[in-house]
Design an enzyme around this catalytic site. Structure first.
Site, PDB file in Angstrom:
ATOM      1  N   SER A 236       0.675  -0.858  -0.124  1.00 54.52           N
ATOM      2  CA  SER A 236      -0.191   0.277   0.154  1.00 54.52           C
ATOM      3  C   SER A 236       0.888   1.671  -0.045  1.00 54.52           C
ATOM      4  O   SER A 236       0.364   2.404   0.027  1.00 54.52           O
ATOM      5  CB  SER A 236      -0.955  -0.542   1.328  1.00 54.52           C
ATOM      6  OG  SER A 236      -1.784  -1.492   1.116  1.00 54.52           O
TER       7      SER A 236
ATOM      8  N   LYS B   1       0.628   3.591  -2.501  1.00 53.28           N
ATOM      9  CA  LYS B   1      -0.799   4.300  -3.255  1.00 53.28           C
ATOM     10  C   LYS B   1      -0.481   6.210  -3.247  1.00 53.28           C
ATOM     11  O   LYS B   1      -1.448   6.241  -3.489  1.00 53.28           O
ATOM     12  CB  LYS B   1      -2.012   3.900  -2.131  1.00 53.28           C
ATOM     13  CG  LYS B   1      -2.577   1.960  -2.033  1.00 53.28           C
ATOM     14  CD  LYS B   1      -3.301   2.142  -1.075  1.00 53.28           C
ATOM     15  CE  LYS B   1      -3.834   0.376  -1.315  1.00 53.28           C
ATOM     16  NZ  LYS B   1      -4.402  -0.391  -0.628  1.00 53.28           N
TER      17      LYS B   1
ATOM     18  N   TYR C  21      -4.005  -2.897 -10.432  1.00 51.91           N
ATOM     19  CA  TYR C  21      -3.954  -2.188  -8.920  1.00 51.91           C
ATOM     20  C   TYR C  21      -3.017  -3.756  -8.174  1.00 51.91           C
ATOM     21  O   TYR C  21      -2.608  -3.116  -7.124  1.00 51.91           O
ATOM     22  CB  TYR C  21      -5.271  -2.806  -7.927  1.00 51.91           C
ATOM     23  CG  TYR C  21      -5.303  -2.992  -6.948  1.00 51.91           C
ATOM     24  CD1 TYR C  21      -5.439  -1.157  -6.536  1.00 51.91           C
ATOM     25  CD2 TYR C  21      -4.786  -3.430  -5.753  1.00 51.91           C
ATOM     26  CE1 TYR C  21      -4.968  -1.050  -4.442  1.00 51.91           C
ATOM     27  CE2 TYR C  21      -5.792  -3.782  -4.493  1.00 51.91           C
ATOM     28  CZ  TYR C  21      -4.974  -2.634  -3.749  1.00 51.91           C
ATOM     29  OH  TYR C  21      -4.994  -2.730  -2.471  1.00 51.91           O
TER      30      TYR C  21
ATOM     31  N   TYR D  91      -3.792   3.857   8.457  1.00 49.04           N
ATOM     32  CA  TYR D  91      -5.627   2.255   8.045  1.00 49.04           C
ATOM     33  C   TYR D  91      -5.658   3.454   9.705  1.00 49.04           C
ATOM     34  O   TYR D  91      -5.899   4.486   9.757  1.00 49.04           O
ATOM     35  CB  TYR D  91      -5.217   0.892   8.220  1.00 49.04           C
ATOM     36  CG  TYR D  91      -4.389   0.503   7.495  1.00 49.04           C
ATOM     37  CD1 TYR D  91      -4.308   1.193   6.170  1.00 49.04           C
ATOM     38  CD2 TYR D  91      -3.330  -0.013   8.427  1.00 49.04           C
ATOM     39  CE1 TYR D  91      -2.931   0.779   5.209  1.00 49.04           C
ATOM     40  CE2 TYR D  91      -1.967  -0.322   7.096  1.00 49.04           C
ATOM     41  CZ  TYR D  91      -1.891  -0.446   5.362  1.00 49.04           C
ATOM     42  OH  TYR D  91      -1.072  -0.919   5.182  1.00 49.04           O
TER      43      TYR D  91
ATOM     44  N   VAL E  69       1.189  -3.614   3.737  1.00 51.52           N
ATOM     45  CA  VAL E  69       1.448  -4.534   4.809  1.00 51.52           C
ATOM     46  C   VAL E  69       2.466  -6.097   4.098  1.00 51.52           C
ATOM     47  O   VAL E  69       2.561  -6.981   4.570  1.00 51.52           O
ATOM     48  CB  VAL E  69      -0.386  -6.156   4.205  1.00 51.52           C
ATOM     49  CG1 VAL E  69      -1.453  -5.031   5.023  1.00 51.52           C
ATOM     50  CG2 VAL E  69      -0.346  -6.111   2.557  1.00 51.52           C
TER      51      VAL E  69
HETATM   52  O1  DON Z   1      -4.545  -5.026  -1.364  1.00 54.91           O
HETATM   53  C1  DON Z   1      -4.496  -5.520  -0.899  1.00 54.91           C
HETATM   54  O2  DON Z   1      -5.275  -5.930   0.038  1.00 54.91           O
HETATM   55  C2  DON Z   1      -2.932  -5.678  -0.505  1.00 54.91           C
HETATM   56  N1  DON Z   1      -2.422  -5.748  -1.887  1.00 54.91           N
HETATM   57  C3  DON Z   1      -2.495  -4.131  -0.253  1.00 54.91           C
HETATM   58  C4  DON Z   1      -2.675  -3.665   1.713  1.00 54.91           C
HETATM   59  C5  DON Z   1      -2.378  -3.168   1.889  1.00 54.91           C
HETATM   60  O3  DON Z   1      -1.087  -2.852   1.823  1.00 54.91           O
HETATM   61  C6  DON Z   1      -2.524  -2.035   2.914  1.00 54.91           C
HETATM   62  N2  DON Z   1      -3.635  -1.622   2.252  1.00 54.91           N
HETATM   63  N3  DON Z   1      -4.533  -0.299   2.207  1.00 54.91           N
END
Ligand code: DON
Length: 303
Positions: free
Chosen positions: A63, A66, A188, A239, A257
């Protein structure tokens, strides 16, 4: 500031926490990563970079990308993005579906998965190849032409991507997704599967410390847009733990993550820390502690 000595001190201070927490089990390719890794890098606004531990070892950015997708979508599409995604903390887990229905398919912010899907959808419409645009941009800003996607991680996410697919289809039913959902999901997942090191990420994020100026001195964002991204990172970048992160660290930050966190000291430097053990909200345990030590030892927070 002697960043090198500082990083060594921080690595020592958090050593007891390295290995605590759990790797992201819902993406099997990430669950296999050694939780005892730890690296941290600082890049100053002139591009000097300092590091400790595994700071040059690539990991799954997840993430953290993003932030870069948001910057590119704003740079190429402008403010109209904010009609499609909000900028308030969600208070819910990053992959939650619950708010979307009563808020008519408009996600709370660009850093929860729903919001990031909207941003990637818009970037795809603007560029025709969202994930490649993003990878090119990251290669240029980090100065590392070898940056690449990890196909195993992308595949793993796709195979276990029912929740992201649900989010995308649900938003499409409100007309808030333009591209075919399978195309959007591919971009994505590729975006999340970009591998970078702490050094790469600290360097690539410098435009946020440089008020919108890219590594080559050209302007990516207006000063005001750079401020806006930093503000959304502060309020939504970790988050449903953004309040706790602001309390402990006091910097704009974005976690993933994969265990990485990027943080910005506007006008001064960017930081990236990586340690794969996550707390229950998905933030790196040793990573948050290391950033907490950084701002405590230096006084360099935005407050
Ligand atoms: O889409 C997902 O759940 C992971 N590719 C990314 C999640 C992550 O790092 C936290 N997300 N906001």
């Amino acid at each position: 500031m002697d960043y090198q000595a500082l990083l060594e001190q921080i690595a020592q201070d958090v050593s007891q926490l390295i290995g605590s927490g759990r790797t992201a089990e819902y993406i099997p390719a990430l669950a296999k990563v050694d939780p005892r890794r730890f690296g941290m890098a600082v890049a100053d606004i002139d591009g000097n970079v300092y590091g400790v531990g595994d700071w040059q070892r690539p990991f799954s950015t997840q993430s953290i990308t993003k932030v870069f997708a948001l910057a590119l979508a704003l740079a190429s599409g402008g403010d109209s993005l904010w009609k499609h995604v909000g900028r308030e903390p969600s208070g819910n887990p990053f992959n939650s579906l619950v708010q979307l229905e009563y808020e008519n398919g408009i996600p709370r912010n660009p850093f929860i998965n729903a919001g990031a899907l909207v941003v990637t959808d818009r970037l795809q419409s603007l560029t025709g190849d969202a994930s490649s645009e993003l990878l090119d941009f990251l290669r240029q800003e980090s100065g590392n032409p070898d940056l690449a996607f990890d196909p195993q991680v992308a595949e793993s996410e796709s195979t276990h991507g029912d929740r992201n697919a649900a989010l995308a289809h649900f938003m499409a039913s409100y007309g808030n997704i333009t591209n075919p959902v399978p195309t959007l999901l591919d971009h994505y997942f590729w975006q999340c599967a970009i591998e970078m090191s702490c050094a790469d990420l600290a360097l690539a994020a410098r435009f946020l410390a440089r008020h919108g100026l890219r590594a080559d001195g050209s302007r990516l964002l207006t000063r005001s847009e750079a401020k806006q991204i930093n503000a959304v990172m502060l309020t939504c970048g970790t988050y449903d733990a953004a309040g706790e992160f602001a309390h402990r660290v006091g910097l704009p930050g974005k976690s993933g993550v994969g265990g990485g966190i990027v943080a910005v000291v506007p006008g001064r430097c960017t930081l990236c820390v990586w340690s794969p053990g996550l707390d229950r909200r998905g933030n790196s345990v040793a990573g948050v502690a290391a950033l907490d030590r950084f701002t405590t030892l230096t006084g360099l927070s935005v407050f």
